[in-house]
Design a protein around this motif. Structure first.
Motif, PDB file in Angstrom:
ATOM      1  N   UNK A  36       0.851  -1.179   0.000  1.00 42.19           N
ATOM      2  CA  UNK A  36       0.000   0.000   0.000  1.00 42.19           C
ATOM      3  C   UNK A  36       0.894   1.239   0.000  1.00 42.19           C
ATOM      4  N   UNK A  37       0.355   2.324  -0.534  1.00 46.07           N
ATOM      5  CA  UNK A  37       1.106   3.575  -0.588  1.00 46.07           C
ATOM      6  C   UNK A  37       0.872   4.368   0.695  1.00 46.07           C
ATOM      7  N   UNK A  38       1.959   4.723   1.366  1.00 55.49           N
ATOM      8  CA  UNK A  38       1.854   5.645   2.494  1.00 55.49           C
ATOM      9  C   UNK A  38       1.980   7.089   2.029  1.00 55.49           C
ATOM     10  N   UNK A  39       2.591   7.249   0.873  1.00 51.23           N
ATOM     11  CA  UNK A  39       2.708   8.549   0.229  1.00 51.23           C
ATOM     12  C   UNK A  39       2.762   8.310  -1.271  1.00 51.23           C
ATOM     13  N   UNK A  40       1.957   9.065  -2.015  1.00 54.17           N
ATOM     14  CA  UNK A  40       1.908   8.843  -3.458  1.00 54.17           C
ATOM     15  C   UNK A  40       1.845  10.196  -4.153  1.00 54.17           C
ATOM     16  N   UNK A  41       3.017  10.714  -4.507  1.00 56.69           N
ATOM     17  CA  UNK A  41       3.113  12.037  -5.097  1.00 56.69           C
ATOM     18  C   UNK A  41       4.102  11.968  -6.255  1.00 56.69           C
ATOM     19  N   UNK A  42       4.022  12.914  -7.165  1.00 56.08           N
ATOM     20  CA  UNK A  42       4.923  12.885  -8.300  1.00 56.08           C
ATOM     21  C   UNK A  42       6.375  13.108  -7.905  1.00 56.08           C
ATOM     22  N   UNK A  43       6.601  13.686  -6.694  1.00 56.56           N
ATOM     23  CA  UNK A  43       7.976  13.948  -6.249  1.00 56.56           C
ATOM     24  C   UNK A  43       8.458  12.965  -5.198  1.00 56.56           C
ATOM     25  N   UNK A  44       7.554  12.245  -4.574  1.00 56.26           N
ATOM     26  CA  UNK A  44       7.944  11.294  -3.527  1.00 56.26           C
ATOM     27  C   UNK A  44       6.875  10.225  -3.372  1.00 56.26           C
ATOM     28  N   UNK A  45       7.340   9.015  -3.157  1.00 58.20           N
ATOM     29  CA  UNK A  45       6.450   7.861  -3.036  1.00 58.20           C
ATOM     30  C   UNK A  45       6.946   7.000  -1.888  1.00 58.20           C
ATOM     31  N   UNK A  46       6.012   6.668  -0.990  1.00 62.39           N
ATOM     32  CA  UNK A  46       6.323   5.755   0.108  1.00 62.39           C
ATOM     33  C   UNK A  46       5.446   4.528   0.017  1.00 62.39           C
ATOM     34  N   UNK A  47       6.028   3.350   0.212  1.00 63.54           N
ATOM     35  CA  UNK A  47       5.306   2.086   0.062  1.00 63.54           C
ATOM     36  C   UNK A  47       5.690   1.184   1.221  1.00 63.54           C
ATOM     37  N   UNK A  48       4.688   0.461   1.766  1.00 64.82           N
ATOM     38  CA  UNK A  48       4.955  -0.537   2.787  1.00 64.82           C
ATOM     39  C   UNK A  48       4.087  -1.763   2.525  1.00 64.82           C
ATOM     40  N   UNK A  49       4.461  -2.876   3.116  1.00 65.67           N
ATOM     41  CA  UNK A  49       3.705  -4.120   2.949  1.00 65.67           C
ATOM     42  C   UNK A  49       2.318  -3.957   3.552  1.00 65.67           C
ATOM     43  N   UNK A  50       1.338  -4.547   2.926  1.00 66.08           N
ATOM     44  CA  UNK A  50      -0.033  -4.421   3.400  1.00 66.08           C
ATOM     45  C   UNK A  50      -0.273  -5.233   4.660  1.00 66.08           C
ATOM     46  N   UNK A  51       0.547  -6.219   4.927  1.00 67.30           N
ATOM     47  CA  UNK A  51       0.463  -6.990   6.160  1.00 67.30           C
ATOM     48  C   UNK A  51       1.052  -6.153   7.293  1.00 67.30           C
ATOM     49  N   UNK A  52       0.236  -5.849   8.271  1.00 66.97           N
ATOM     50  CA  UNK A  52       0.688  -4.969   9.359  1.00 66.97           C
ATOM     51  C   UNK A  52       1.851  -5.561  10.148  1.00 66.97           C
ATOM     52  N   UNK A  53       1.968  -6.903  10.141  1.00 71.22           N
ATOM     53  CA  UNK A  53       3.038  -7.546  10.895  1.00 71.22           C
ATOM     54  C   UNK A  53       4.354  -7.629  10.115  1.00 71.22           C
ATOM     55  N   UNK A  54       4.314  -7.224   8.854  1.00 69.76           N
ATOM     56  CA  UNK A  54       5.513  -7.283   8.013  1.00 69.76           C
ATOM     57  C   UNK A  54       6.186  -5.912   8.015  1.00 69.76           C
ATOM     58  N   UNK A  55       7.504  -5.892   8.087  1.00 72.69           N
ATOM     59  CA  UNK A  55       8.268  -4.654   8.204  1.00 72.69           C
ATOM     60  C   UNK A  55       8.797  -4.129   6.863  1.00 72.69           C
ATOM     61  N   UNK A  56       8.426  -4.786   5.764  1.00 77.66           N
ATOM     62  CA  UNK A  56       8.965  -4.361   4.476  1.00 77.66           C
ATOM     63  C   UNK A  56       8.450  -2.964   4.130  1.00 77.66           C
TER      64      UNK A  56
END
Length: 592
Positions: free
Chosen positions: A186-206
């Motif tokens: 899932x995207x934690x931040x989705x902008x043309x200048x910056x993008x943050x992504x993390x695993x959708x599983x809350x227990x996963x640290x990726x």
């Protein structure tokens, strides 16, 4: 096509009366008189009864059903079936989506609606937009591996300072990563200048963070924690319909009739992911739109393509015409093909046209000869916007120039009675012998009288009659069954499709246009491709075919070509019961 309604008196008319009646009737604007052909029918002849299994009485009516012709017909039937099934499937799914009020926009810049909006702030980023979680760098990879649980796994697709062209390319790589590894993010931040992504599983640290560095124009990974503690999934929400054509576009190009189930099966077998039929439907629509863009681009490159053909050999004939700066038509005849035809082929030409399967339509006009082994030898072809008398006349005029004839004298032309074709041949090649395909005549005859075994058998006996006497006998047999059917055939320009009235100038007794049929099947898989790709497929396929045929003939230790030798051996067997006797002067009489 003339309609015949016979009175009771007409039902009892003799064969000769029927011929006279047909001669006075107007059919296709041609003279249907038999000329001097029937002045000898009063002489008694010997008629041999040939077993049914020795004559091709099927609805295709080919003289020599070799493997090449059988394969051609099989390809045509299979392609028609796939095209109908594909169209029906798309229509059915489209109607279902309308009933379900499902709307989709294949032109959207985003993969799905969740990509449009991103959180206004994230609790795990600092004032510069960096994630506050310690970065996983190359230096501490060894220590990180020691801390990872045995069930966890480390991804090495990304790395800190890895560069991308922009945010769009970075997002595409994220989606490809999800498809390869069966993970959802899932995207934690989705902008043309910056993008943050993390695993959708809350227990996963990726997690990963990328942005544009200061005073730079590229996109760069700033923070990356590549350890997954979640398991692989077979359903990934980040995999949308747009991802499928990006990875399977070549398959859609080679098989535009790919079924939706084939699409879902391919994704499952190659990536272990399950996609719905609705997603496959949308993916197919999107892929076809992408292909359309390539079609348009290649039409703009035709002028350069024509120049390259001429540059490679100045003896090649290439004619390229525009109409108000829009493509009109193109004619191609390679020097090696016309030289080979003039040097070693019969003066017999099959001409035919076939539709393109692309979004812009158009037709391909072709001229095909028969080589010394009685097989297909392509001569020239043209791409035209519409098939009519004018386009056929243009094609035949250029073909006449390449074959060094002004009026077609000495040539025989076989056609399928296409729109405007007979008139064009009569005008451009007035001295050529014209023939029409008996199979197409039978198809029209069958629409009136049906396709029963009896009619079919008698039709092909008539078409393959070798003498006027045999022709008369076979027509009499059909007349005894149905005077209306016999009268109908007599009004169908029989001199152009019955073997008994052919001239020997081309040394070919074919009654159907199967050489053009073989060529159309030969290019069947290319007709739906963009125009330059299609033309190159045709050129390369013919080049490869001629090379194989040349090597095949060289491998045979025969005085004559293999197919001619085969026909000769059959004729020997058929003539075993005949005896020869001196008939006076320089003649020999044959009798049983």
């Amino acid at each position: 096509m003339n309609d015949f309604s016979l009175s009771e008196m007409e039902m009892n008319m003799s064969f000769t009366d029927l011929l006279n009646r047909a001669q006075m009737s107007e059919n296709y604007g041609e003279d249907t008189s038999l000329g001097v052909g029937l002045n000898v029918v009063n002489e008694p002849i010997v008629s041999l009864e040939v077993p049914l299994n020795e004559i091709d009485y099927d609805e295709n009516g080919s003289d020599i059903d070799d493997d090449e012709i059988i394969d051609a017909r099989t390809k045509h039937k299979k392609n028609e079936m796939l095209e109908k099934e594909s169209q029906h499937e798309l229509e059915r799914l489209g109607e279902q989506l309308q009933r379900d009020n499902v709307r989709y926009d294949i032109d959207s810049d985003y993969d799905d609606e969740f990509d449009v909006h991103s959180p206004t702030a994230s609790s795990d980023e600092d004032e510069y937009g960096y994630l506050t979680t310690p970065a996983c760098t190359r230096q501490d990879t060894k220590s990180q591996k020691a801390k990872v649980n045995s069930l966890d796994w480390i991804d090495t697709t990304f790395s800190v300072e890895q560069k991308f062209e922009n945010a769009v390319e970075f997002r595409k790589e994220i989606i490809d990563y999800c498809a390869r590894n069966g993970v959802d993010v899932k995207y934690t931040k989705n902008h043309k200048n910056k993008v943050g992504v993390r695993c959708k599983d809350d227990n996963c640290k990726w997690k990963i963070w990328a942005s544009i560095p200061k005073n730079k124009r590229h996109f760069e990974v700033k923070t990356y924690h590549g350890v997954h503690s979640c398991g692989r999934k077979n359903k990934v929400k980040k995999i949308t319909y747009k991802w499928i054509p990006r990875h399977y576009l070549s398959k859609f190009k080679s098989n535009p009739y790919m079924k939706l189930q084939e699409i879902t099966d391919s994704v499952w077998n190659e990536h272990g992911l399950k996609v719905s039929v609705h997603m496959a439907f949308r993916a197919k629509k999107c892929a076809l739109n992408l292909i359309v863009g390539e079609y348009k681009e290649q039409y703009g490159m035709l002028n350069s393509y024509a120049a390259e053909i001429y540059r490679s050999d100045h003896n090649n004939t290439i004619k390229f015409q525009l109409n108000a700066n829009v493509f009109h038509r193109m004619y191609i005849c390679f020097a090696t093909l016309k030289e080979g035809f003039l040097a070693g082929c019969r003066p017999f030409i099959s001409i035919d046209g076939c539709w393109f399967k692309g979004p812009y339509g158009g037709q391909l006009l072709v001229a095909v000869g028969r080589d010394e082994n009685n097989q297909m030898f392509p001569i020239a072809w043209a791409v035209v916007d519409v098939e009519n008398t004018e386009s056929w006349s243009w094609f035949l005029q250029l073909l006449a120039e390449d074959l060094q004839t002004s009026d077609g004298a000495g040539y025989t032309v076989m056609s399928d009675q296409q729109k405007g074709l007979l008139k064009a041949v009569a005008e451009m090649w007035p001295q050529a012998e014209q023939r029409v395909c008996a199979r197409h005549v039978y198809m029209n005859f069958r629409e009136v009288f049906g396709g029963g075994q009896e009619y079919r058998m008698h039709f092909w006996k008539i078409a393959k009659s070798t003498t006027p006497n045999e022709f008369k006998e076979n027509v009499d047999k059909l007349h005894a069954i149905s005077p209306e059917a016999a009268a109908n055939l007599m009004g169908r320009n029989y001199e152009k499709w019955c073997r008994a009235f052919y001239t020997p100038q081309c040394q070919c007794d074919a009654v159907d246009n199967n050489m053009s049929e073989v060529f159309n099947a030969f290019i069947l898989n290319s007709r739906h491709k963009p125009i330059i790709t299609m033309l190159e497929d045709i050129r390369e396929s013919i080049m490869e075919r001629l090379h194989k045929k040349r090597d095949f003939i060289r491998s045979k230790n025969l005085a004559i070509c293999p197919r001619a030798q085969e026909q000769l051996e059959k004729a020997k067997i058929a003539a075993r019961g005949w005896n020869a006797a001196f008939g006076g002067r320089f003649t020999i009489d044959l009798f049983l």
